[in-house]
Design a protein around this motif. Sequence first.
Motif, PDB file in Angstrom:
ATOM      1  N   ALA A  12      14.673   7.610  -0.715  1.00  0.00           N
ATOM      2  CA  ALA A  12      14.755   9.098  -0.791  1.00  0.00           C
ATOM      3  C   ALA A  12      16.238   9.474  -1.570  1.00  0.00           C
ATOM      4  O   ALA A  12      16.376  10.327  -2.304  1.00  0.00           O
ATOM      5  N   MET A  23      13.183  17.349  -7.827  1.00  0.00           N
ATOM      6  CA  MET A  23      11.744  16.783  -7.492  1.00  0.00           C
ATOM      7  C   MET A  23      11.879  16.070  -6.165  1.00  0.00           C
ATOM      8  O   MET A  23      11.001  16.135  -5.726  1.00  0.00           O
ATOM      9  N   SER A  24      12.945  15.600  -5.888  1.00  0.00           N
ATOM     10  CA  SER A  24      12.979  14.882  -4.623  1.00  0.00           C
ATOM     11  C   SER A  24      12.857  16.009  -3.498  1.00  0.00           C
ATOM     12  O   SER A  24      11.924  15.639  -2.471  1.00  0.00           O
ATOM     13  N   GLN A  25      13.116  17.221  -3.826  1.00  0.00           N
ATOM     14  CA  GLN A  25      12.889  18.239  -2.659  1.00  0.00           C
ATOM     15  C   GLN A  25      11.415  18.709  -2.629  1.00  0.00           C
ATOM     16  O   GLN A  25      11.044  19.157  -1.595  1.00  0.00           O
ATOM     17  N   SER A  26      10.821  18.590  -4.051  1.00  0.00           N
ATOM     18  CA  SER A  26       9.605  18.997  -3.823  1.00  0.00           C
ATOM     19  C   SER A  26       8.651  17.967  -3.097  1.00  0.00           C
ATOM     20  O   SER A  26       7.552  18.235  -2.665  1.00  0.00           O
ATOM     21  N   PHE A  27       9.081  16.688  -2.875  1.00  0.00           N
ATOM     22  CA  PHE A  27       8.409  15.886  -2.063  1.00  0.00           C
ATOM     23  C   PHE A  27       8.723  15.863  -0.645  1.00  0.00           C
ATOM     24  O   PHE A  27       8.600  14.920   0.169  1.00  0.00           O
ATOM     25  N   GLY A  28       9.759  16.812  -0.131  1.00  0.00           N
ATOM     26  CA  GLY A  28      10.213  17.083   1.293  1.00  0.00           C
ATOM     27  C   GLY A  28      11.585  16.418   1.583  1.00  0.00           C
ATOM     28  O   GLY A  28      11.779  16.493   2.849  1.00  0.00           O
ATOM     29  N   VAL A  29      12.205  16.060   0.681  1.00  0.00           N
ATOM     30  CA  VAL A  29      13.645  15.255   0.884  1.00  0.00           C
ATOM     31  C   VAL A  29      14.593  16.243   1.133  1.00  0.00           C
ATOM     32  O   VAL A  29      14.527  17.319   0.355  1.00  0.00           O
ATOM     33  N   ASP A  30      15.433  16.659   2.192  1.00  0.00           N
ATOM     34  CA  ASP A  30      16.358  17.434   2.410  1.00  0.00           C
ATOM     35  C   ASP A  30      17.442  17.117   1.784  1.00  0.00           C
ATOM     36  O   ASP A  30      18.250  15.908   2.196  1.00  0.00           O
TER      37      ASP A  30
END
Lengths: 286, 236
Positions: free
Chosen positions: A165, A175-182
């Motif tokens: 992540a 995009m990483s936020q879009s998959f739930g990464v804080d």
Amino acid sequence: MLFFDLLVQGLLQGGIYALIAIGLTLVYGLLRILHVAHAGLYTLGGYIAILITNATGSFTLGITVSMVSVGFMGMVIYRLIYQPILEKPPFVALIASIGLFIAMEEIYRIVFGAYGITFADAPLQGTLNIAGIYLRHCEIGALLLAALLITSLSLFTRYSRIGIAWRATVTDPGMSQSFGVDVIKVRYLNFFIGSAMAAGAGSMVAVMNNLVEPTMGSVPSYKALAIIVLGGLGNVRGTVIAALIIGVAEAFGTIYLGNILDRDSIAFALLILVLMVKPTGLFSKG
Amino acid sequence: MLHLEKVSCGYGNLTVVENLSLQISKGEIFALIGANGAGKSSTIMSIAGHVKVKSGKIRFKGDDITNLPITKRVRLGIAIAPEGRRLFTDMTVNENLSMGCYSLPKNRLSLNRDKVLKLFPRLDERIEQQAATLSGGEQQMLAIARALMAEPELLIIDELSLGLMPKVIDLCYRAISTLKEQGVTILLVEQNTTRALEVADRICVLESGRDVWQGTAKGAGNDPDLIKAYLGLDQE
């Protein structure tokens, strides 16, 4: 024999440079900030290692406390200095970082004195003869620590969920936020790991020199900048290789080019040469 | 399932989409159609949380998600395959897929990976390859597969066919049809009107940030004025 001796000394110095420069390139990769004050954390790592070792008699405890506490200090710096100015142009963060670095040096001078502090009983000073090359235990320790930390970081970013992540966030935070990464947590982790590695390097250099003084981070601060540019900004693997190259070049350069070039200018001579051929650094895809 | 109520969104002082209202029901394919700059991508990026909603409300499964952080939307069941794919290019296909599954418990990873690789067998052959080295079509498959890894109830796909060869476009649209059969709700942004009308249940035509027509895809195909003015299709 001189060749191998210089090679080992170069790799040792390169390993130390790598530990310092990795934190710098990690911060640049994630936030596009040149975190000059990182070298101040390297110095702080040395101070804490000496203070704890002198108080407890255990260098292992000293370096552990140093790495953990400086790791947290890195997180505090991110929260108080960088987070409020992330939306500003990059030079604002650069100026803030330079200012912080100068302030850190002056605080060390006020708190610990201008002449630095030493170990009451310097640890790891024995020597070992490995195939005719004499190495102090602290030098072997520094090599092993660099190898251990760099390998651990590599494994962490390749095989752990949060490590993957982290890499995703460096590539595309949105995009990483879009998959739930804080992303905020990733930034804190980034500062913790980078700062802890610098503290590890600072602790080992403190043992090797048996001295930590306020301006200990000055030379590494600009040399680390040269290394991360040489390795391709934000590229961890490139940074490690560039650090080793510069370490080895300095070791050989001191002997063979000592009359022409000062040791500390070799990194920049190498940087200029490489940038003339490959302006994005040795390992950048740009 | 998804309800936009008079949504206006944009960047800074610029409003790109004005007073857009639309409703997407569970299990349908809804296509947003329009020329470049019509506001299609801004609309879907506001649903995904990347573009600020200036006024109006976005509801998903009845909950107001207008100001919900991006990271929480995926947990509610919204996943996006964005324009330009935005893959994690330095990472392998496998790592990209595992990122898609980041918001779910670890044990869903291999199960979901098996499912999406069944849908896109080509990715299975490239599983350890770096995403940056894939062809355009494979990258689009990976972008969709990565979004599917999140087990979305609403899958948003931006510019599905952009820059792809007809053969690859066919493949991607076949996958879309399969997903519809599996009950996934799909919001599709597409400039290729012909292809969009083939798969969509309903469409919304956007022009300069306003919706100029909404209705069934079949209805759109039978409206000569709409076809002439906005869809740019050849009338037989």
